[in-house]
Design an enzyme around this catalytic site. Structure first.
Site, mmCIF file in Angstrom:
data_model
loop_
_atom_site.group_PDB
_atom_site.id
_atom_site.type_symbol
_atom_site.label_atom_id
_atom_site.label_comp_id
_atom_site.label_asym_id
_atom_site.label_seq_id
_atom_site.Cartn_x
_atom_site.Cartn_y
_atom_site.Cartn_z
ATOM 1 N N ILE A 3 -27.687 -76.790 -27.941
ATOM 2 C CA ILE A 3 -27.933 -75.399 -27.539
ATOM 3 C C ILE A 3 -26.618 -74.637 -27.483
ATOM 4 O O ILE A 3 -25.619 -75.142 -26.969
ATOM 5 C CB ILE A 3 -28.551 -75.364 -26.106
ATOM 6 C CG1 ILE A 3 -29.840 -76.168 -26.055
ATOM 7 C CG2 ILE A 3 -28.773 -73.931 -25.623
ATOM 8 C CD1 ILE A 3 -30.254 -76.558 -24.652
ATOM 9 N N CYS A 4 -26.623 -73.413 -28.006
ATOM 10 C CA CYS A 4 -25.508 -72.493 -27.758
ATOM 11 C C CYS A 4 -26.113 -71.115 -27.487
ATOM 12 O O CYS A 4 -27.309 -70.998 -27.259
ATOM 13 C CB CYS A 4 -24.497 -72.483 -28.907
ATOM 14 S SG CYS A 4 -25.132 -71.797 -30.444
ATOM 15 N N ALA A 5 -25.299 -70.069 -27.509
ATOM 16 C CA ALA A 5 -25.817 -68.752 -27.115
ATOM 17 C C ALA A 5 -26.873 -68.243 -28.095
ATOM 18 O O ALA A 5 -27.945 -67.799 -27.699
ATOM 19 C CB ALA A 5 -24.667 -67.752 -27.003
#
Ligand SMILES: [Fe+2]
Length: 374
Positions: free
Chosen positions: A74-76
């Site tokens: 997960i990232c932004a």
């Protein structure tokens, strides 16, 4: 699952299942992660290392992860997380990336239906964003009023279709700053009025102005409108058959709503004073059994997000402050920093402008910060 991407909905369903075999690995930097994350996720901050191309260091961080789980990175916005997932696969892991990252996580809803005598309240919990919207359904007619719709208007249309109900009213308690309203778009689509107090909006688009002391009635459901300024000047609360109060940002479970948005310091102090007067006038007239439905949440794990007035009074420090000056001080002394896009979002909502979904989702990234205190 497609192209090593996994949809936010699939991840949510997996997390809710007893057979959850996913490990969520959030690769954002520590400060971003601690500000806003998916409960149960693990922070392995390799985002900056990916940007700088330091692959040896990335592998060192990632090799500590267990090999027997499906790793969801997960990232932004779901870009660098795809790189992380690819590196993990190269290292022999099973790994996919959360599609659109935290931005995509904001699309997820949990839905709860609560039964009262003559009406039901359906609460749509936007789990990532901390926003709540509602359908109030009259049982005798299956007609409904929709409150605080998010931009994902398909959620409400799907619910309407699946449950054989008919949305008759579309209402916002006030012009929101944290999320885009789907009210204008859905009202246009369903050929209904979009309803909000005229104090809350620029009068440059088509809307129906709600006035305090008005009543909305359908079937055996009577919704009494109460002016509840403080968080904003034109905030309205909705008392349904004297049993349930939809109160916008007046009373969140964590604290009353913040009175500082789009206001100067002096105006904020004044707003906190108005909030005190509103609560002082409103609460004694409500039965302790009244169920309080707020429009947002920050930290609470209570699901559905609702409390009786009695429980809220017992749990909420500011509701027990009797001195106005002390209340103002309590409310204004620890207000969280205003997230960067609140001003822009509010401007759009006030002007009734419908913006592209992807752009709206981008501006909405981040945790909910509508409470005066977290
Ligand atoms: Fe608000």
């Amino acid at each position: 699952m497609d192209n090593f991407l996994i949809s936010p909905k699939e991840v949510k369903e997996q997390l809710n299942s007893t057979a959850n075999g996913y490990l969520l690995v959030d690769i954002r930097e520590k400060n971003e992660y601690s500000d806003w994350n998916i409960k149960g996720s693990l922070n392995v901050p390799v985002n900056d290392l990916i940007s700088s191309g330091d692959f040896a260091s990335i592998k060192k961080h990632l090799e500590r992860l267990p090999k027997d789980r499906m790793i969801v990175t997960i990232c932004a916005r779901g870009i660098n997380s795809q790189v992380a997932a690819s590196i993990l696969r190269e290292m022999g892991y099973n790994s996919v990336s959360l599609d659109k990252g935290m931005k995509g996580w904001n699309e997820n809803f949990d839905i709860y239906r609560l039964h009262f005598d003559d009406f039901d309240v359906v609460q749509f919990v936007r789990i990532g964003k901390g926003c709540l919207s509602y359908l109030v359904i009259d049982k005798s007619t299956d007609q409904a009023a929709l409150f605080e719709p998010a931009i994902f208007i398909g959620e409400y249309e799907d619910y309407q279709r699946a449950n054989g109900i008919h949305i008759k009213y579309i209402i916002d308690t006030h012009a929101h700053a944290d999320h885009f309203s789907g009210g204008m778009e859905l009202a246009r689509k369903l050929n209904l009025d979009y309803c909000i107090s005229e104090i809350e909006v620029d009068k440059v688009f088509s809307f129906k102005s709600l006035k305090a002391a008005d009543e909305i009635a359908f079937g055996k459901t009577r919704i009494h409108l109460i002016s509840t300024p403080g968080h904003t000047d034109g905030s309205i609360s909705f008392l349904i058959n004297n049993k349930a109060l939809l109160c916008g940002d007046l009373l969140l479970l964590e604290s009353p709503g913040r009175p500082d948005l789009a206001r100067t310091k002096e105006e904020t102090t004044k707003g906190a004073g108005i909030l005190f007067d509103t609560l002082k006038n409103l609460l004694p007239g409500l039965s302790d059994d009244t169920m309080i439905f707020p429009s947002h949440f920050t930290n609470t794990d209570i699901r559905p997000v609702v409390m009786s007035l009695k429980d809220l009074k017992a749990n909420s420090e500011p509701l027990n402050i009797t001195d106005k000056r002390e209340f103002i001080n309590y409310i204004t002394s620890n207000i969280p920093v205003t997230p960067p896009n609140y001003e822009t979002i509010k401007k759009f909502n006030k002007a009734g402008v419908i913006i592209p979904l992807d752009y709206a989702e981008d501006l909405e990234i981040g945790p909910n910060r509508c409470a005066a205190r977290n």
